[in-house]
Design a protein around this motif. Sequence first.
Motif, PDB file in Angstrom:
ATOM      1  N   GLY A 179       0.775  -1.240   0.000  1.00  0.00           N
ATOM      2  CA  GLY A 179       0.000   0.000   0.000  1.00  0.00           C
ATOM      3  C   GLY A 179       0.801   1.281   0.000  1.00  0.00           C
ATOM      4  N   LEU A 180       2.114   1.194   0.079  1.00  0.00           N
ATOM      5  CA  LEU A 180       2.926   2.417   0.068  1.00  0.00           C
ATOM      6  C   LEU A 180       2.993   2.993  -1.335  1.00  0.00           C
ATOM      7  N   THR A 181       3.038   4.305  -1.420  1.00  0.00           N
ATOM      8  CA  THR A 181       3.322   4.957  -2.692  1.00  0.00           C
ATOM      9  C   THR A 181       4.801   4.746  -2.997  1.00  0.00           C
ATOM     10  N   THR A 182       5.213   5.047  -4.200  1.00  0.00           N
ATOM     11  CA  THR A 182       6.639   4.903  -4.514  1.00  0.00           C
ATOM     12  C   THR A 182       7.470   5.888  -3.687  1.00  0.00           C
ATOM     13  N   ALA A 183       6.944   7.079  -3.420  1.00  0.00           N
ATOM     14  CA  ALA A 183       7.683   8.048  -2.589  1.00  0.00           C
ATOM     15  C   ALA A 183       7.871   7.498  -1.174  1.00  0.00           C
ATOM     16  N   GLU A 184       6.823   6.919  -0.602  1.00  0.00           N
ATOM     17  CA  GLU A 184       6.925   6.341   0.738  1.00  0.00           C
ATOM     18  C   GLU A 184       7.879   5.151   0.751  1.00  0.00           C
ATOM     19  N   ALA A 185       7.801   4.318  -0.270  1.00  0.00           N
ATOM     20  CA  ALA A 185       8.696   3.160  -0.349  1.00  0.00           C
ATOM     21  C   ALA A 185      10.151   3.601  -0.520  1.00  0.00           C
ATOM     22  N   ARG A 186      10.388   4.696  -1.242  1.00  0.00           N
ATOM     23  CA  ARG A 186      11.765   5.228  -1.353  1.00  0.00           C
ATOM     24  C   ARG A 186      12.273   5.662   0.021  1.00  0.00           C
ATOM     25  N   ASN A 187      11.398   6.262   0.849  1.00  0.00           N
ATOM     26  CA  ASN A 187      11.794   6.630   2.213  1.00  0.00           C
ATOM     27  C   ASN A 187      12.259   5.396   2.980  1.00  0.00           C
ATOM     28  N   VAL A 188      11.498   4.325   2.872  1.00  0.00           N
ATOM     29  CA  VAL A 188      11.858   3.081   3.559  1.00  0.00           C
ATOM     30  C   VAL A 188      13.195   2.563   3.021  1.00  0.00           C
ATOM     31  N   GLN A 189      13.372   2.581   1.715  1.00  0.00           N
ATOM     32  CA  GLN A 189      14.628   2.101   1.134  1.00  0.00           C
ATOM     33  C   GLN A 189      15.819   2.935   1.593  1.00  0.00           C
ATOM     34  N   ARG A 190      15.636   4.233   1.724  1.00  0.00           N
ATOM     35  CA  ARG A 190      16.737   5.080   2.218  1.00  0.00           C
ATOM     36  C   ARG A 190      17.113   4.684   3.649  1.00  0.00           C
ATOM     37  N   ALA A 191      16.117   4.451   4.483  1.00  0.00           N
ATOM     38  CA  ALA A 191      16.396   4.032   5.869  1.00  0.00           C
ATOM     39  C   ALA A 191      17.078   2.669   5.883  1.00  0.00           C
ATOM     40  N   LEU A 192      16.631   1.764   5.027  1.00  0.00           N
ATOM     41  CA  LEU A 192      17.251   0.433   4.955  1.00  0.00           C
ATOM     42  C   LEU A 192      18.696   0.530   4.464  1.00  0.00           C
ATOM     43  N   ALA A 193      18.941   1.429   3.527  1.00  0.00           N
ATOM     44  CA  ALA A 193      20.301   1.608   3.008  1.00  0.00           C
ATOM     45  C   ALA A 193      21.217   2.181   4.085  1.00  0.00           C
ATOM     46  N   ALA A 194      20.682   3.060   4.914  1.00  0.00           N
ATOM     47  CA  ALA A 194      21.495   3.694   5.952  1.00  0.00           C
ATOM     48  C   ALA A 194      21.863   2.729   7.074  1.00  0.00           C
ATOM     49  N   ARG A 195      21.003   1.737   7.350  1.00  0.00           N
ATOM     50  CA  ARG A 195      21.225   0.919   8.549  1.00  0.00           C
ATOM     51  C   ARG A 195      21.205  -0.588   8.365  1.00  0.00           C
ATOM     52  N   TRP A 196      20.618  -1.096   7.283  1.00  0.00           N
ATOM     53  CA  TRP A 196      20.385  -2.540   7.210  1.00  0.00           C
ATOM     54  C   TRP A 196      20.918  -3.207   5.953  1.00  0.00           C
ATOM     55  N   GLY A 197      21.924  -2.620   5.339  1.00  0.00           N
ATOM     56  CA  GLY A 197      22.630  -3.279   4.244  1.00  0.00           C
ATOM     57  C   GLY A 197      21.906  -3.308   2.919  1.00  0.00           C
ATOM     58  N   TYR A 198      20.883  -2.490   2.754  1.00  0.00           N
ATOM     59  CA  TYR A 198      20.218  -2.435   1.446  1.00  0.00           C
ATOM     60  C   TYR A 198      21.101  -1.645   0.504  1.00  0.00           C
ATOM     61  N   ASP A 199      21.460  -2.270  -0.622  1.00  0.00           N
ATOM     62  CA  ASP A 199      22.306  -1.575  -1.590  1.00  0.00           C
ATOM     63  C   ASP A 199      21.694  -1.561  -2.980  1.00  0.00           C
ATOM     64  N   GLY A 200      20.395  -1.782  -3.047  1.00  0.00           N
ATOM     65  CA  GLY A 200      19.694  -1.738  -4.326  1.00  0.00           C
ATOM     66  C   GLY A 200      19.295  -0.327  -4.701  1.00  0.00           C
ATOM     67  N   ALA A 201      18.544  -0.246  -5.759  1.00  0.00           N
ATOM     68  CA  ALA A 201      18.074   1.055  -6.248  1.00  0.00           C
ATOM     69  C   ALA A 201      17.062   1.647  -5.271  1.00  0.00           C
ATOM     70  N   ILE A 202      17.128   2.952  -5.123  1.00  0.00           N
ATOM     71  CA  ILE A 202      16.117   3.688  -4.344  1.00  0.00           C
ATOM     72  C   ILE A 202      15.053   4.077  -5.375  1.00  0.00           C
ATOM     73  N   ASP A 203      14.195   3.110  -5.690  1.00  0.00           N
ATOM     74  CA  ASP A 203      13.247   3.267  -6.781  1.00  0.00           C
ATOM     75  C   ASP A 203      11.784   3.225  -6.344  1.00  0.00           C
ATOM     76  N   GLY A 204      11.541   3.032  -5.053  1.00  0.00           N
ATOM     77  CA  GLY A 204      10.168   2.993  -4.581  1.00  0.00           C
ATOM     78  C   GLY A 204       9.447   1.690  -4.839  1.00  0.00           C
ATOM     79  N   LEU A 205      10.198   0.667  -5.201  1.00  0.00           N
ATOM     80  CA  LEU A 205       9.629  -0.662  -5.432  1.00  0.00           C
ATOM     81  C   LEU A 205      10.245  -1.613  -4.421  1.00  0.00           C
ATOM     82  N   LEU A 206       9.452  -2.016  -3.430  1.00  0.00           N
ATOM     83  CA  LEU A 206       9.972  -2.908  -2.389  1.00  0.00           C
ATOM     84  C   LEU A 206      10.000  -4.335  -2.926  1.00  0.00           C
ATOM     85  N   GLY A 207      11.115  -4.668  -3.531  1.00  0.00           N
ATOM     86  CA  GLY A 207      11.304  -5.996  -4.091  1.00  0.00           C
ATOM     87  C   GLY A 207      12.067  -6.888  -3.128  1.00  0.00           C
ATOM     88  N   THR A 208      12.587  -7.964  -3.640  1.00  0.00           N
ATOM     89  CA  THR A 208      13.251  -8.977  -2.834  1.00  0.00           C
ATOM     90  C   THR A 208      14.384  -8.399  -1.989  1.00  0.00           C
TER      91      THR A 208
END
Length: 151
Positions: A51-80
């Motif tokens: 249910g997140l918009t792509t903007a909201e999902a990008r926020n989550v991806q930025r937080a994941l990149a900062a703290r939890w080893g996410y190194d994928g695209a900050i594209d607003g698509l919560l994939g694998t």
Amino acid sequence: MRTNTLTRTLVGAATAAALTAGTLAGASVGFAAPAPTTKTEATVLATVNLGLTTAEARNVQRALAARWGYDGAIDGLLGTDSWKAIQRFLRADFGYTDNIDGIVGPNTIKALQRFLARFYGYTDAIDGDPGPNTRAAFKRMASYCPNACLL
């Protein structure tokens, strides 16, 4: 009359043989096979934004990149890869014990619900069902992510 019938029979047989062999003045019989699935298509199919918009999902991806080893695209698509990082986060403090596989199954949702109950107002059962209240709390969490997301 007999010659016409014989000629038609021979021409029909020759045409069938030529089509089977794939020749008859360059003609060939072919069937359109489905295009192979590309990695990009598979990634899109594996997107679970809950249910997140792509903007909201990008926020989550930025937080994941900062703290939890996410190194994928900050594209607003919560994939694998996004969900693998979320699972690492949930394993640390919210009781996620399954594999870090990026699959958004009931155990991932249960751990997410525990997190959302603690910090983002989720009050329903911890049942692994990403229903409307889970989605609403996830949306609240994502809206805080630019400034104070706990991920």
